[in-house]
Write an enzyme that holds these catalytic residues in place. Sequence first.
Site, PDB file in Angstrom:
ATOM      1  CB  SER A 193      -8.162   3.192   3.155  1.00 57.92           C
ATOM      2  OG  SER A 193      -7.362   2.849   4.118  1.00 57.92           O
ATOM      3  CE  LYS A 207      -4.131   1.432   2.382  1.00 57.54           C
ATOM      4  NZ  LYS A 207      -4.894   1.840   4.130  1.00 57.54           N
ATOM      5  CB  SER A 260      -8.602   0.278   5.840  1.00 52.94           C
ATOM      6  OG  SER A 260      -8.671   2.123   6.180  1.00 52.94           O
TER       7      SER A 260
END
Lengths: 492, 95
Positions: free
Chosen positions: A154, A79, A178
């Site tokens: 997210s 990420k 997330s």
Amino acid sequence: MSLVHKSATALLSEMQSGSVSSTEVCTAFLDQIDAHDEKIGAFLRVDRESVLAKAADVDSRRSAGGALGLLAGLPVAVKDLLCTKGQPTTCASKMLEEFVPTYDATVIEKLDSADAIVIGKTNMDEFAMGGSTENSALGQTKNPWDTSRVPGGSSGGAAACVAAKMAPLSLGSDTGGSIRQPASFCGVTGLKPTYGRVSRYGLVAFASSLDQIGPLASSVEDTALLLQAIAGSDERDATCAPNEVPEYTATVAKPLEGLKLGIVKEHFAEGLDSEVGDCVTAAIDVYKALGASVVDIELPHSKYGIATYYIIAPSEASGNLARYDGAHYGYRTSDTSPVEGEGPLVTMYRRSRSEALGPEVKRRIMLGTYALSAGYYDAYYVKALKVRRLIRQDYDAAFEKVDFLVGPVSPTAAFGIGELSDDPLSMYLGDLYTVTTNLAGVAGLSVPCGFTKSGLPVGLQLQARPFDEERLLRAGHMYQSATDWHTKTPTV
Amino acid sequence: MLDRETVEKVALLARLKLSDEELATMTDQLGKIVGYIDQLSELDTDNVEPMAHAVELSNVFKSDEARPSLDREAALSNAPKKDDECYRVPAVLGE
């Protein structure tokens, strides 16, 4: 079976036996990215040459008979809020579009020493604020099961790339759901470890008392493998716990005896989509058939979870994001015209931040600044910290009666792109079942447990006592041994 | 309740500058969110200790010794404006 459809665990043993090389494995995933990521948009950056150079290095060290790390030769997606030295780390924000870290996050160092290969950096909601990846300033990631829908967030890119077989393993972060919610929306497995299980050093901070890095993969077994590589104490993160790291990979396949599960009544109340509820109920029946006893549990303060979270997380964010000042790094406005009654430095701060931060990030900074401001601090921030303790006490009481809490991850399956983007409060309410895990600091696992009639994945959430990941993963693996939902793949 | 004036004040505290349109939207949206959050006031928390952290570790010490840290060039490498040794910012002090 093509290489990209194999599990990380299987690829690892094939590389160890010499039947396939890291170069072949990495090439297969890079080709998959080339073929499909234009449509999915999971990755912000992929550096094919450097991936293949690292793969060739692992291959040559392997053929020379050298000792290799736990994940030797396996590609891992990361990420884009985990600092990678010399490689941009944008947090999907215009603010950090040009930011190149001068050091690696601890988890990146750990991947490196495990001889894993970072295959690329994945898209996310800006600064990890959101549940749809619609808040990325750098592009919209699509759900591989239905590209008109969001992948969740997210960690939307992190989940979508695993679902679309563009990476076997993926690192995300979870502040209020997330990792678990996008895992659920994309039909993959995702773990939010206990707060303190994984070092946060080099994770760009959103809400420091809630943020936790964790793995996403196609199965619990692969999730255990990646957790094994990243867990453990770190002197550079004082909140990272000194607790010993169990041998997750050695025990994950051992079933648990006398499993006691608690159903959180509040998680099956109004607001839960009936198709999601049916899948989750069927999953609990699978556990019953495996010998688990199931009782109802109350988390009486869980209904205050969203309100508590949306004070604490934005409050911490307003402090953490104060560092984006246009001076040290990140975006700086080019407009130097003076504003009457305002000093030039303040003007520069305000312009730089306002030009480079997106609406959701601004909203949360505003909310947090408000909650911390004079006159409201006790009524909002301190109040929320007190309710946080009540939420934690609910969990402590529950875990005296049961081993794990089971329920849905999210009240609905993946929603349409744009469906909720004008209504922040509705978007926040979707975090109902996941935020309390972070507030309490316990562990949470999301595993695929079925599909809606329109073919969208549904996730089952298991929550466990702090530092009980070893048994949590075993419980998840038991379910995946009895079902095949996690083996389903979208047609991209 | 949140009014536009408060939102403007908070924006200054947060070092943000909101356009008229943003101010209107923000006032409306923050109002709804704060209205929702206000439900916490129905809980009696008089005797509850605030919980700032999930792992309440204290006194995590390490030895006090100098170690390598970022050198100046690296620290300045991402600065939007710099000279050879400093970050450059608009004048803070008057003429």
